[in-house]
Motif scaffolding. Structure first.
Motif, PDB file in Angstrom:
ATOM      1  N   ALA A 199      41.681  20.247 -14.042  1.00 55.87           N
ATOM      2  CA  ALA A 199      42.538  19.073 -13.889  1.00 55.87           C
ATOM      3  C   ALA A 199      43.940  19.343 -14.430  1.00 55.87           C
ATOM      4  CB  ALA A 199      41.928  17.873 -14.591  1.00 55.87           C
ATOM      5  N   LEU A 200      44.020  20.104 -15.518  1.00 50.91           N
ATOM      6  CA  LEU A 200      45.320  20.442 -16.098  1.00 50.91           C
ATOM      7  C   LEU A 200      46.099  21.357 -15.154  1.00 50.91           C
ATOM      8  CD1 LEU A 200      47.110  20.151 -18.662  1.00 50.91           C
ATOM      9  CD2 LEU A 200      46.090  22.288 -19.467  1.00 50.91           C
ATOM     10  N   VAL A 201      45.429  22.358 -14.594  1.00 50.84           N
ATOM     11  CA  VAL A 201      46.092  23.279 -13.661  1.00 50.84           C
ATOM     12  C   VAL A 201      46.536  22.523 -12.412  1.00 50.84           C
ATOM     13  CG1 VAL A 201      45.837  25.365 -12.269  1.00 50.84           C
ATOM     14  CG2 VAL A 201      44.814  25.255 -14.552  1.00 50.84           C
ATOM     15  N   THR A 202      45.704  21.600 -11.939  1.00 55.98           N
ATOM     16  CA  THR A 202      46.088  20.785 -10.781  1.00 55.98           C
ATOM     17  C   THR A 202      47.363  19.995 -11.079  1.00 55.98           C
ATOM     18  OG1 THR A 202      43.863  20.589  -9.873  1.00 55.98           O
ATOM     19  CG2 THR A 202      45.404  18.816  -9.351  1.00 55.98           C
ATOM     20  N   ARG A 203      47.460  19.395 -12.248  1.00 60.26           N
ATOM     21  CA  ARG A 203      48.680  18.655 -12.611  1.00 60.26           C
ATOM     22  C   ARG A 203      49.872  19.590 -12.655  1.00 60.26           C
ATOM     23  NH1 ARG A 203      51.769  17.313 -16.928  1.00 60.26           N
ATOM     24  NH2 ARG A 203      50.415  18.098 -18.596  1.00 60.26           N
ATOM     25  N   TYR A 204      49.696  20.774 -13.222  1.00 62.64           N
ATOM     26  CA  TYR A 204      50.799  21.737 -13.272  1.00 62.64           C
ATOM     27  C   TYR A 204      51.220  22.145 -11.857  1.00 62.64           C
ATOM     28  CZ  TYR A 204      49.962  22.410 -18.316  1.00 62.64           C
ATOM     29  OH  TYR A 204      49.811  22.242 -19.684  1.00 62.64           O
ATOM     30  N   CYS A 205      50.257  22.340 -10.958  1.00 62.80           N
ATOM     31  CA  CYS A 205      50.589  22.722  -9.585  1.00 62.80           C
ATOM     32  C   CYS A 205      51.434  21.651  -8.921  1.00 62.80           C
ATOM     33  CB  CYS A 205      49.314  22.944  -8.770  1.00 62.80           C
ATOM     34  SG  CYS A 205      48.393  24.444  -9.184  1.00 62.80           S
ATOM     35  N   ARG A 206      51.043  20.395  -9.097  1.00 65.67           N
ATOM     36  CA  ARG A 206      51.774  19.298  -8.477  1.00 65.67           C
ATOM     37  C   ARG A 206      53.135  19.062  -9.128  1.00 65.67           C
ATOM     38  NH1 ARG A 206      51.450  18.299  -3.454  1.00 65.67           N
ATOM     39  NH2 ARG A 206      49.451  17.581  -2.678  1.00 65.67           N
ATOM     40  N   THR A 207      53.249  19.370 -10.400  1.00 69.10           N
ATOM     41  CA  THR A 207      54.500  19.118 -11.116  1.00 69.10           C
ATOM     42  C   THR A 207      55.486  20.273 -10.974  1.00 69.10           C
ATOM     43  OG1 THR A 207      53.243  17.825 -12.732  1.00 69.10           O
ATOM     44  CG2 THR A 207      55.477  18.462 -13.357  1.00 69.10           C
ATOM     45  N   TYR A 208      54.981  21.502 -11.060  1.00 68.54           N
ATOM     46  CA  TYR A 208      55.868  22.666 -11.159  1.00 68.54           C
ATOM     47  C   TYR A 208      55.783  23.623  -9.982  1.00 68.54           C
ATOM     48  CZ  TYR A 208      55.791  20.831 -15.887  1.00 68.54           C
ATOM     49  OH  TYR A 208      55.870  19.991 -16.975  1.00 68.54           O
ATOM     50  N   GLY A 209      54.803  23.477  -9.088  1.00 73.58           N
ATOM     51  CA  GLY A 209      54.680  24.424  -7.991  1.00 73.58           C
ATOM     52  C   GLY A 209      54.551  25.838  -8.514  1.00 73.58           C
ATOM     53  N   THR A 210      55.279  26.765  -7.908  1.00 73.85           N
ATOM     54  CA  THR A 210      55.182  28.172  -8.330  1.00 73.85           C
ATOM     55  C   THR A 210      55.775  28.411  -9.713  1.00 73.85           C
ATOM     56  OG1 THR A 210      57.262  28.700  -7.205  1.00 73.85           O
ATOM     57  CG2 THR A 210      55.206  29.023  -5.963  1.00 73.85           C
ATOM     58  N   ARG A 211      56.524  27.453 -10.232  1.00 74.05           N
ATOM     59  CA  ARG A 211      57.040  27.611 -11.597  1.00 74.05           C
ATOM     60  C   ARG A 211      55.906  27.498 -12.631  1.00 74.05           C
ATOM     61  NH1 ARG A 211      62.885  27.836 -11.531  1.00 74.05           N
ATOM     62  NH2 ARG A 211      63.248  28.484  -9.375  1.00 74.05           N
ATOM     63  N   ILE A 212      54.703  27.219 -12.189  1.00 71.16           N
ATOM     64  CA  ILE A 212      53.544  27.249 -13.074  1.00 71.16           C
ATOM     65  C   ILE A 212      53.407  28.617 -13.724  1.00 71.16           C
ATOM     66  CG2 ILE A 212      51.933  27.907 -11.216  1.00 71.16           C
ATOM     67  CD1 ILE A 212      49.783  26.272 -12.541  1.00 71.16           C
TER      68      ILE A 212
END
Length: 511
Positions: free
Chosen positions: A426-439
């Motif tokens: 769930a945390l990685v999913t939020r990062y994907c939606r928030t930062y895209g490749t900047r994850i």
């Protein structure tokens, strides 16, 4: 006033850190112009974080014969979806129909026109639906038996502003938040501006060209710089929204017609919530102090309750927000004021371009047109470039925007969950939606929760906070919890104070 501690020379000074200012900064910097952008508060801290969060053509504007505006916005809709598929995505809208509303044939004709005004590669066409059998009919009152469904897009508006600022900065622009323009004076060959930024004192900026993208303060800034200028065609329209616990389980949004001619949306929001808005009211107060009224809350609750089986009452509201749209005065009723924009250039000396009106969907075209004016005045020969460029984090499958990034976002997200398997999905999913490749920048050398630093409040680790402060100009708990993320909706009371105390105890070295 004491002598400024810092002096900056640039081609273009942009006043205003909303979507128009950030978009213009990005375009100008990408054409090789030296740019300084100043914002008196945080990026997107006013109008640009208070929208209905839609990338759309504006179906209701067809009723006012604004065909050019709708077509321009419909074209931009897919351009933007491809450029930043992590912060915006396609969304289907359900329009219930009942006797007494606009005739069904008229609505169907309008939707057909909406489908045909611009080429679509990502979004399905509109259709009629049976609400008795469609999933979207279940939460609605039984009298709504039939309706229509069509496509538009959703966007995280505040993050869209930040991504434009990041791209501008990476192309050489200087972005100054918490920097108020206290003086703007036209000299013989250039503009001399004085900024005040508490962390570094007074800053003097010498600029060949000024862009006035101050939103609700555009007319005030223009009058201060060019007293004879006419800023009277700016009209402030207040729009307010409410957020309630999730009303329906499916992923479609609703568009509701009201007898007074207004349109209100009910949109899935942040997994657990439903966003309802907006209102349209003339506003004559202080743009710094915009807040929803009890009457507006009651209006939105009452309108939504006309459609949903379960009534919505003011006690259900968990969050509200309001903003002032700086629109072009055209003499229309508040709900019908044009959302198109006007760019006005005063070139009696060093030029100043003022932005009046606009909507978030057409910001890129507005910026491109504005920088065309600037480039011509400054003899810059570089043409527009943003039509085929990803915003930061949007390059999921390559450097250029592509349909694949929109259509296969979930596949990309699953790949990141596998790559960062030591972190909660769930945390990685939020990062994907928030930062895209900047994850990958955020999670550099971090493979598990233990490497993420202190969990300051639930789900927010020191690593993310430091990333936001270093790369995204976040300075306060409000910046982080309500604009860079929407974690504030999910956290218990007192979380903002906890985060602010942490920020105060861990000061950031300011440049």
């Amino acid at each position: 006033m004491a002598e400024p501690q810092h002096i900056l020379d640039c081609d273009v000074l942009i006043v205003g850190g909303g979507i128009n200012g950030a978009g213009i900064a990005r375009d100008a910097a990408g054409r090789g112009l030296s740019v300084v952008l100043c914002e008196k508060d945080d990026l997107a801290s006013h109008t640009s974080s208070a929208s209905t969060k839609l990338i759309h053509g504006g179906l209701r504007y067809l009723e006012y014969y604004e065909f050019n505006l709708v077509r321009k916005a419909l074209i931009e809709r897919e351009v933007l979806l491809r450029a930043a598929p992590h912060i915006m995505w396609p969304l289907r809208f359900v329009m219930p129909h009942a006797p007494g509303q606009r005739p069904a044939l008229l609505i169907r004709a309008g939707l057909f026109l909406y489908d045909m005004l611009a080429r679509r590669e990502l979004l399905p066409a509109s259709a009629g639906i049976n609400l008795r059998s469609h999933a979207a009919g279940k939460p609605l009152k039984p009298e709504f038996e039939r309706g229509f469904i069509y496509s538009d897009g959703w966007v995280d508006d505040a993050r869209l502003v930040v991504l434009n600022a990041i791209d501008a900065c990476e192309k050489g622009a200087t972005i100054l938040t918490q920097a108020v323009c206290t003086k703007l004076e036209r000299k013989t060959a250039d503009w001399e501006a004085t900024l005040f930024k508490p962390s570094c004192g007074h800053i003097r900026v010498n600029a060949r060209y000024v862009v006035n993208a101050a939103g609700p303060w555009t007319a005030d800034l223009l009058h201060g710089a060019v007293p004879r200028a006419d800023g009277g065609h700016l009209r402030l329209i207040k729009g307010s929204h409410i957020v309630v616990r999730r009303i329906f389980e499916h992923d479609n949004a609703y568009i509701f017609q009201h007898p007074d001619g207004r349109i209100v949306f009910a949109i899935p929001y942040e997994r657990d919530f439903t966003l309802i808005g907006t209102t349209d009211l003339d506003y004559r107060g202080d743009p710094n102090q915009v807040a929803i009224s009890e009457d507006e809350i009651a209006y939105l609750c009452q309108l939504a309750s006309q459609y949903f089986v379960k009534p919505i009452v003011p006690a259900d509201v968990v969050w509200t927000y309001s903003g002032v749209r700086p629109l072009v005065e055209d003499g229309a009723d508040a709900k019908a004021v044009t959302r198109d924009y006007r760019l006005e250039v005063d070139s009696d000396g060093p030029p100043i371009l003022s932005v009046f009106g606009g909507k978030i969907t057409t910001f890129r075209k507005l910026a491109e047109e504005a920088v065309d004016h600037i480039a011509k005045a400054l003899d810059n020969r570089h043409g527009g470039w943003t039509h085929n460029a990803c915003l930061p984090g949007g390059d999921l499958f390559g450097a250029e925007p592509q349909n694949k990034s929109v259509l296969e976002f979930d596949a990309w997200r699953r790949a990141q969950i596998a790559r960062y398997s030591g972190l909660p999905s769930a945390l990685v999913t939020r990062y994907c939606r928030t930062y895209g490749t900047r994850i990958h920048t955020l999670l550099s050398d971090r493979t598990d929760v233990a490497s993420m630093g202190e969990e300051i409040v639930a789900g927010l680790y020191a690593t993310e906070v430091e990333y936001l402060r270093r790369y995204e100009w976040a300075r306060s708990a409000q910046d982080i919890l309500w604009r860079r993320t929407k974690l504030g909706l999910h956290l218990p009371s007192g979380s903002a104070d906890t985060l602010q105390s942490w920020l105060n105890a861990h000061p950031l070295a300011m440049k």
